[in-house]
Design a protein around this motif. Sequence first.
Motif, PDB file in Angstrom:
ATOM      1  N   PRO A   1       0.809  -1.233   0.000  1.00 43.06           N
ATOM      2  CA  PRO A   1       0.000   0.000   0.000  1.00 43.06           C
ATOM      3  C   PRO A   1       0.835   1.273   0.000  1.00 43.06           C
ATOM      4  CG  PRO A   1      -0.820  -1.568   1.626  1.00 43.06           C
ATOM      5  CD  PRO A   1       0.499  -2.090   1.149  1.00 43.06           C
ATOM      6  N   LEU A   2       2.116   1.174   0.408  1.00 39.27           N
ATOM      7  CA  LEU A   2       2.972   2.352   0.457  1.00 39.27           C
ATOM      8  C   LEU A   2       3.662   2.642  -0.874  1.00 39.27           C
ATOM      9  CD1 LEU A   2       4.683   1.771   3.933  1.00 39.27           C
ATOM     10  CD2 LEU A   2       2.652   3.141   3.422  1.00 39.27           C
ATOM     11  N   ALA A   3       3.438   1.795  -1.872  1.00 42.74           N
ATOM     12  CA  ALA A   3       4.073   1.986  -3.182  1.00 42.74           C
ATOM     13  C   ALA A   3       3.322   3.041  -3.989  1.00 42.74           C
ATOM     14  CB  ALA A   3       4.116   0.669  -3.945  1.00 42.74           C
ATOM     15  N   HIS A   4       4.080   3.897  -4.677  1.00 42.68           N
ATOM     16  CA  HIS A   4       3.478   4.928  -5.524  1.00 42.68           C
ATOM     17  C   HIS A   4       2.719   4.259  -6.669  1.00 42.68           C
ATOM     18  CE1 HIS A   4       3.099   8.373  -8.252  1.00 42.68           C
ATOM     19  NE2 HIS A   4       3.412   9.145  -7.223  1.00 42.68           N
ATOM     20  N   PRO A   5       1.499   4.723  -6.997  1.00 43.94           N
ATOM     21  CA  PRO A   5       0.702   4.043  -8.026  1.00 43.94           C
ATOM     22  C   PRO A   5       1.306   4.090  -9.422  1.00 43.94           C
ATOM     23  CG  PRO A   5      -0.330   6.116  -7.355  1.00 43.94           C
ATOM     24  CD  PRO A   5       0.777   5.859  -6.389  1.00 43.94           C
ATOM     25  N   ASP A   6       2.173   5.062  -9.696  1.00 44.63           N
ATOM     26  CA  ASP A   6       2.772   5.185 -11.029  1.00 44.63           C
ATOM     27  C   ASP A   6       4.189   4.606 -11.096  1.00 44.63           C
ATOM     28  OD1 ASP A   6       0.480   6.503 -11.957  1.00 44.63           O
ATOM     29  OD2 ASP A   6       1.238   8.440 -11.259  1.00 44.63           O
ATOM     30  N   THR A   7       5.019   4.946 -10.118  1.00 44.64           N
ATOM     31  CA  THR A   7       6.425   4.537 -10.161  1.00 44.64           C
ATOM     32  C   THR A   7       6.699   3.246  -9.396  1.00 44.64           C
ATOM     33  OG1 THR A   7       7.006   5.785  -8.165  1.00 44.64           O
ATOM     34  CG2 THR A   7       7.080   6.962 -10.283  1.00 44.64           C
ATOM     35  N   ASN A   8       5.764   2.848  -8.532  1.00 43.73           N
ATOM     36  CA  ASN A   8       5.910   1.674  -7.665  1.00 43.73           C
ATOM     37  C   ASN A   8       7.016   1.844  -6.625  1.00 43.73           C
ATOM     38  OD1 ASN A   8       4.606  -0.782  -7.112  1.00 43.73           O
ATOM     39  ND2 ASN A   8       6.332  -1.948  -7.924  1.00 43.73           N
ATOM     40  N   LYS A   9       7.534   3.062  -6.473  1.00 42.11           N
ATOM     41  CA  LYS A   9       8.538   3.333  -5.448  1.00 42.11           C
ATOM     42  C   LYS A   9       7.868   3.370  -4.077  1.00 42.11           C
ATOM     43  CE  LYS A   9      12.112   6.622  -4.043  1.00 42.11           C
ATOM     44  NZ  LYS A   9      12.788   7.913  -4.341  1.00 42.11           N
ATOM     45  N   VAL A  10       8.450   2.686  -3.110  1.00 47.37           N
ATOM     46  CA  VAL A  10       7.859   2.587  -1.775  1.00 47.37           C
ATOM     47  C   VAL A  10       8.277   3.785  -0.933  1.00 47.37           C
ATOM     48  CG1 VAL A  10       7.723   1.226   0.342  1.00 47.37           C
ATOM     49  CG2 VAL A  10       7.807   0.079  -1.886  1.00 47.37           C
ATOM     50  N   ASN A  11       7.297   4.441  -0.342  1.00 51.70           N
ATOM     51  CA  ASN A  11       7.546   5.589   0.532  1.00 51.70           C
ATOM     52  C   ASN A  11       7.403   5.133   1.979  1.00 51.70           C
ATOM     53  OD1 ASN A  11       7.576   8.061   1.914  1.00 51.70           O
ATOM     54  ND2 ASN A  11       6.439   9.123   0.309  1.00 51.70           N
ATOM     55  N   SER A  12       8.445   5.269   2.766  1.00 48.31           N
ATOM     56  CA  SER A  12       8.383   4.816   4.155  1.00 48.31           C
ATOM     57  C   SER A  12       7.485   5.703   5.016  1.00 48.31           C
ATOM     58  CB  SER A  12       9.791   4.770   4.762  1.00 48.31           C
ATOM     59  OG  SER A  12      10.383   6.063   4.766  1.00 48.31           O
ATOM     60  N   ASN A  13       7.160   6.909   4.521  1.00 51.54           N
ATOM     61  CA  ASN A  13       6.246   7.803   5.231  1.00 51.54           C
ATOM     62  C   ASN A  13       4.821   7.465   4.815  1.00 51.54           C
ATOM     63  OD1 ASN A  13       4.546  10.134   5.845  1.00 51.54           O
ATOM     64  ND2 ASN A  13       6.449  11.199   6.335  1.00 51.54           N
ATOM     65  N   ALA A  14       4.057   6.847   5.714  1.00 52.29           N
ATOM     66  CA  ALA A  14       2.723   6.362   5.366  1.00 52.29           C
ATOM     67  C   ALA A  14       1.752   7.498   5.046  1.00 52.29           C
ATOM     68  CB  ALA A  14       2.167   5.523   6.516  1.00 52.29           C
ATOM     69  N   ILE A  15       1.902   8.661   5.681  1.00 54.86           N
ATOM     70  CA  ILE A  15       1.014   9.805   5.410  1.00 54.86           C
ATOM     71  C   ILE A  15       1.248  10.308   3.990  1.00 54.86           C
ATOM     72  CG2 ILE A  15       0.237  12.057   6.206  1.00 54.86           C
ATOM     73  CD1 ILE A  15      -0.125   9.769   8.246  1.00 54.86           C
ATOM     74  N   GLU A  16       2.511  10.448   3.606  1.00 54.59           N
ATOM     75  CA  GLU A  16       2.823  10.899   2.245  1.00 54.59           C
ATOM     76  C   GLU A  16       2.353   9.870   1.226  1.00 54.59           C
ATOM     77  OE1 GLU A  16       6.973  11.708   2.039  1.00 54.59           O
ATOM     78  OE2 GLU A  16       6.883  13.440   3.389  1.00 54.59           O
ATOM     79  N   ALA A  17       2.522   8.584   1.529  1.00 51.38           N
ATOM     80  CA  ALA A  17       2.078   7.528   0.611  1.00 51.38           C
ATOM     81  C   ALA A  17       0.568   7.592   0.418  1.00 51.38           C
ATOM     82  CB  ALA A  17       2.487   6.159   1.152  1.00 51.38           C
ATOM     83  N   PHE A  18      -0.156   7.855   1.484  1.00 52.46           N
ATOM     84  CA  PHE A  18      -1.611   7.990   1.374  1.00 52.46           C
ATOM     85  C   PHE A  18      -1.994   9.172   0.488  1.00 52.46           C
ATOM     86  CE2 PHE A  18      -5.316  10.321   3.151  1.00 52.46           C
ATOM     87  CZ  PHE A  18      -6.317   9.461   2.711  1.00 52.46           C
ATOM     88  N   LEU A  19      -1.356  10.313   0.683  1.00 48.36           N
ATOM     89  CA  LEU A  19      -1.744  11.538  -0.032  1.00 48.36           C
ATOM     90  C   LEU A  19      -1.432  11.482  -1.528  1.00 48.36           C
ATOM     91  CD1 LEU A  19      -0.719  14.195   2.635  1.00 48.36           C
ATOM     92  CD2 LEU A  19      -3.034  13.409   2.066  1.00 48.36           C
ATOM     93  N   VAL A  20      -0.554  10.559  -1.966  1.00 44.75           N
ATOM     94  CA  VAL A  20      -0.282  10.410  -3.408  1.00 44.75           C
ATOM     95  C   VAL A  20      -0.890   9.124  -3.953  1.00 44.75           C
ATOM     96  CG1 VAL A  20       1.841  11.765  -3.284  1.00 44.75           C
ATOM     97  CG2 VAL A  20       1.954   9.273  -3.044  1.00 44.75           C
ATOM     98  N   SER A  21      -1.728   8.460  -3.163  1.00 43.28           N
ATOM     99  CA  SER A  21      -2.302   7.181  -3.584  1.00 43.28           C
ATOM    100  C   SER A  21      -3.354   7.366  -4.673  1.00 43.28           C
ATOM    101  CB  SER A  21      -2.929   6.468  -2.382  1.00 43.28           C
ATOM    102  OG  SER A  21      -4.048   7.193  -1.901  1.00 43.28           O
TER     103      SER A  21
END
Length: 480
Positions: free
Chosen positions: A435-455
Amino acid sequence: MAGTYYAPEAPSLVDLKTRMDNVNKRVEKKDYLIHVVTHMVGGSSYSGKVEEEAPIKGASVRGHLRFWWRATRGTKYTTAKELFAQEKLIFGSSSEPAPVKIWVDSKKKASSPTAQMIVNSKGRLVSALCNELNSLSYVAFPFQDKKENNTYFPMQTGFTFTLNIQYEQQTKEGALSVEQLKEEMCAALWAWVNFGGIGARTRRGFGSLYCEIFSPNSKEASDNKAFIDWFYGKLRNNGILSNVTREWTTLGGIMVQRGYTNHLEAWKAGVATYQYFRRRATLRGGKPQGRSYWPEADAIRGMTKMSIKNHSEPFPPKQAQLAFPRSQFGMPIIFHFKDNKSNNHHGRDPYDSQLTPNNRDRLASPLVVKTIAVSKEQGYSAFIRLNQPQIREVKLEIIEKSGNEASIRIIRDRLRGRKIYHEAIYNNQKYDNNPLAHPDTNKVNSNAIEAFLVSKGVKEWQDAIGTPPSHKQTNKHPRQ
């Protein structure tokens, strides 16, 4: 010999006016009419209760304003010592009176929503309040009375009150002038009205507020671009630094939908999107009810050495063996596994457990999900990001209240002394459907809040008005 007495000269009208002007400069009172636009629980002297005679206390408002002052005007200070020194000049301390007095007036008593009964979508007769809150059950569950199915704690809706603030310049050295006090409080009032609220669970949208003086008007918030311009303009005008991290919580960024709607729909849209992200799981019938893609459940299985046969291997494969990224959304988190048929710890999934910060009971969420009012009836669905210091350590404890006591003791012993550190909280390991992976680049963001806001879910939400169809889902939880 008697002395001569000379009567003092009477002050002129000009002198009297000058003296009165000086007094008025030292004391000034402001009052603000504020409307509660979403359901409120608490706000008075008693936690979780709405008092009929005095539903909102000045002391409660004062606490909120202190928090939002730190989060806004407090950003220009770099240490807690500097912050508290300035805060004392505004809000006083246990040994010094405050130059800012705060109290609340209300002309009518509080009244909980009437017990109007309606037929819900499943053909069942339920109260109108329960029907509304069931669509928000993901954030309303703490208020539900477990003894009475589909009933909720007393709540206040549509309440209006007057907030009174009196500013008084003190004579001590270094005291702030009335104008300086008003400048400091204006930023706190603006942030509290728009991003905070009154009562319990304001970071999940309860007790949201509207005030004509501080809320954006329809021109300032004609669309989401205008709204964002209004937000950053207010940051500049109020001397607020955004996106800075301090020892205390500060105001970060904001996202809103492309247009506004009624408060309930705006609120539901944000909650559904947040719920959709937090429940990422395999689908059954198009709804997330299979095993979760989040790593916490398998981490707990590994720590306790408990699992049913079908869940003995991590899912998805190759995920981290010890990872708790959802702790970033706030704690405590209670984990309940559904496959618990065995009374002892053999051949069953883990006992109920709770994740908390180390040496603390809770951590408030840095993500606010709410409606931001543009009128008493309408508002923008919004996510507000708060900046908080990173979490250093968390702990997992068994809270099971039933079952074999000897087995529970064994599992508690297994967890005793186990440390869950920073690298398990901010984990960026790659695995399928993370769930923390960027939907376009698949790069994993360790910051869960930032990952949510770009989901992907937030992108769909942002382009909509109200709840995107793909986010409307069952209230059932996915399997852990």
